[in-house]
Write an enzyme that holds these catalytic residues in place. Structure first.
Site, short mmCIF file in Angstrom:
data_model
loop_
_atom_site.label_atom_id
_atom_site.label_comp_id
_atom_site.label_asym_id
_atom_site.label_seq_id
_atom_site.Cartn_x
_atom_site.Cartn_y
_atom_site.Cartn_z
N GLY A 171 -20.36 -72.91 -22.89
CA GLY A 171 -19.79 -74.27 -22.78
C GLY A 171 -18.75 -74.30 -21.67
CE LYS A 172 -19.96 -69.77 -17.71
NZ LYS A 172 -20.97 -69.50 -18.74
N GLY A 187 -26.54 -73.10 -15.26
CA GLY A 187 -26.74 -74.51 -15.59
C GLY A 187 -25.57 -75.01 -16.40
CB THR A 246 -24.75 -79.81 -19.89
OG1 THR A 246 -25.89 -78.97 -19.82
CG2 THR A 246 -25.18 -81.24 -20.17
NE ARG A 286 -27.38 -51.34 4.01
CZ ARG A 286 -27.24 -50.03 4.00
NH1 ARG A 286 -26.22 -49.49 4.64
NH2 ARG A 286 -28.08 -49.25 3.39
CB THR A 297 -28.63 -76.06 -18.74
OG1 THR A 297 -27.73 -75.89 -19.80
CG2 THR A 297 -28.36 -77.38 -18.05
CB THR A 315 -35.31 -71.51 -18.49
OG1 THR A 315 -34.44 -71.14 -19.57
CG2 THR A 315 -34.94 -70.70 -17.26
N GLY A 316 -34.82 -74.32 -20.31
CA GLY A 316 -35.24 -74.99 -21.54
C GLY A 316 -35.58 -74.02 -22.66
NE ARG A 318 -28.47 -71.79 -24.03
CZ ARG A 318 -27.76 -72.88 -23.79
NH1 ARG A 318 -26.98 -73.40 -24.71
NH2 ARG A 318 -27.83 -73.46 -22.60
CB VAL A 347 -14.09 -80.37 -32.04
CG1 VAL A 347 -13.14 -79.30 -32.55
CG2 VAL A 347 -13.31 -81.52 -31.42
P1 IMP Z 1 -31.48 -63.84 -13.69
O1 IMP Z 1 -30.04 -64.17 -13.55
O2 IMP Z 1 -32.39 -65.01 -13.48
O3 IMP Z 1 -31.87 -62.64 -12.87
O4 IMP Z 1 -31.73 -63.40 -15.22
C1 IMP Z 1 -31.19 -62.18 -15.75
C2 IMP Z 1 -30.69 -62.39 -17.18
O5 IMP Z 1 -29.55 -63.24 -17.16
C3 IMP Z 1 -31.70 -63.04 -18.11
O6 IMP Z 1 -31.54 -62.52 -19.41
C4 IMP Z 1 -31.28 -64.50 -18.10
O7 IMP Z 1 -31.67 -65.17 -19.27
C5 IMP Z 1 -29.76 -64.35 -18.02
N1 IMP Z 1 -29.11 -65.53 -17.43
C6 IMP Z 1 -29.08 -65.88 -16.13
N2 IMP Z 1 -28.37 -67.02 -15.96
C7 IMP Z 1 -27.94 -67.37 -17.17
C8 IMP Z 1 -27.11 -68.44 -17.64
O8 IMP Z 1 -26.64 -69.29 -16.89
N3 IMP Z 1 -26.88 -68.45 -18.99
C9 IMP Z 1 -27.35 -67.51 -19.83
N4 IMP Z 1 -28.12 -66.49 -19.43
C10 IMP Z 1 -28.40 -66.42 -18.12
#
Ligand code: IMP
Length: 426
Positions: free
Chosen positions: A15-16, A40, A42, A139, A296, A298-299, A302, A411
């Site tokens: 929730g950052k 992602g 929101t 590099r 947010t 990939t849908g 969690r 909250v």
């Molecule tokens: P990548 O960052 O796409 O290489 O994914 C590597 C791992 O980090 C995977 O387990 C993703 O689900 C997780 N991940 C990447 N970005 C996020 C995020 O913004 N929130 C939660 N998990 C993330």
């Protein structure tokens, strides 16, 4: 005025976005320092929902300087799409600056990410993040600035690189590669759109700090996804921890005054990897539904579980947390009993510290303490004093177990649903 770094204290999705948005309103400059369009956020403002992936949350405030630092990997096409979307909704994006040193995510990075993840099973977001950072360290990557100067030098390097990537894609995966000229044309048209935003961002941030302006560093992902300090190999390829703010933006550690860790009142993670407090039962399902725990970007649903204080203690240590923001407390409203993991049981012994070995972590069993739930709707609470005693006790227990005082409690998703007990900017 020293800078504030905001970091995720768990596996991301804490929730950052909401907390960043809340602080961004008071900041002069908001900086993204790592990650890419895998992130992602929101943000909900006056009934309007904004999904941000690469653009810092400060963009919703016209006076705020927003920086995409050198540590961020930039998918130019995605960034242009995001900017277009914001502009169409009347948001002024002219205060955005992007580091000339930021690595570019190429179409072949995304393709390779997708192909490699089939074997490695990390469960990446397929946004090309790992392959782009790998090329940077190796590099053989390209920075946005490389596309602007001396095009013949860039073209020669790029042509060779596309040929190399095509060999990997053809020979190992038996799939079709890329036409370098078509890619080059696409890149050049994209960089032309982004050109007005490109700058030496380290210098801009340095000047803001020197002038005593309020600078907020906005971490993406979370502590346990850090490439060094996370649950390797089930991590992302950057440094979400507070130390990453310096490297990923080009400022020194002496500029940082406070580090705010954002933690959900329970735990979630997406992708693969061990998760000691995971709940594959009705309670986990309730957390997912009440907390709307779907990615947010990939849908994906969690994985959900009880709060893990071993993780929070670890996050406090590796980030040097000075304050805590506890989010989504209202998601726990209905439970009669709440559990918090205080240690791990591993082969008959009790571990107080987060293990640095993934094999050990995967065999750890959570040792819980129980607290009574408040069973009351918290979504309308605006002052700390209005919280039921049982909710206060839950928060105070988190403070004791993590060793960090809370400054913010959320909250609900709206801006108004934010209880502030300590001002981070004076
Ligand atoms: P990548 O960052 O796409 O290489 O994914 C590597 C791992 O980090 C995977 O387990 C993703 O689900 C997780 N991940 C990447 N970005 C996020 C995020 O913004 N929130 C939660 N998990 C993330």
């Amino acid at each position: 005025m020293a800078a504030v770094v905001l970091v995720g204290a768990q596996w991301g999705d804490e929730g950052k976005g909401k907390i960043t948005d809340f602080l961004a309103e008071r900041a002069d400059c908001v900086v993204r320092y790592q990650g890419g369009s895998n992130a992602g956020h929101t943000v909900e403002v006056k009934q309007e929902k904004f999904m941000l992936h690469l653009v810092p949350s400060g963009i919703l405030y016209p006076q705020t300087l927003c920086v995409v630092g050198n540590g961020v990997v930039v998918d130019m096409g995605k960034l242009i799409e995001e900017l277009d979307g914001l502009q169409k909704r009347g948001i002024d994006t002219s205060n955005l600056r992007i580091s000339l040193r930021a690595p570019v995510v190429m179409p072949y990075h995304k393709k390779i990410d997708e192909l490699e993840d089939r074997d490695s099973n990390i469960g990446t977001t397929k946004r090309g993040i790992g392959p782009t950072y790998a090329d940077k360290i190796n590099r053989i990557g390209f920075r946005i600035g490389d596309l602007l100067e001396e095009p013949d030098i860039f073209e020669a390097r790029f042509k060779a690189q596309v040929a190399y990537k095509n060999r990997i894609i053809n020979e190992i995966y038996n799939e079709e590669g890329f036409d370098y000229k078509a890619l080059l044309d696409k890149l050049m048209s994209e960089v032309a759109v982004l050109k007005p935003y490109l700058a030496d961002t380290s210098y801009l941030i340095y000047n803001c700090i020197k002038e005593g302006k309020k600078v907020l560093f906005e971490g993406a992902q979370g502590t346990l996804l850090d490439i060094d300090h996370g649950t390797y190999p089930y991590v992302t390829s950057s440094h979400p921890i507070a130390g990453g703010a310096c490297v990923g933006s080009g400022i020194g550690p002496t500029s940082i005054g406070r580090v705010l860790g954002v933690a959900k009142a329970y735990t979630t993670r997406v992708g693969e990897g061990p998760f000691p407090t995971e709940l594959n039962d009705e309670i986990g399902q309730t957390l997912r539904e009440r907390g709307a725990e779907f990615g947010t970007t990939t849908g994906r649903p969690r994985r959900c579980g009880w709060l893990d204080a071993v993780i929070l203690r670890y996050a406090a240590r590796v980030n040097g947390l000075t304050d805590l923001a506890i989010t989504k407390l209202d998601v726990l409203d209905s439970f009669p009993v709440l559990k918090i993991c205080v240690a791990y049981r591993y082969k008959g012994s009790l571990l107080q510290e987060f293990p640095d070995n993934i094999g050990i972590l995967s065999k750890c069993e959570p040792e819980y303490m129980e607290l009574p739930g408040w069973q009351q709707d918290l979504s309308g609470v605006t002052e700390y004093e209005q919280l039921p005693d049982k909710a206060k006790r839950y928060i105070e227990t988190i403070e004791e177990l993590s060793g960090v005082k809370q400054a913010i409690v959320a909250v609900g998703p709206k801006r108004e649903q934010t209880i502030v007990t300590q001002r981070l900017y004076t």
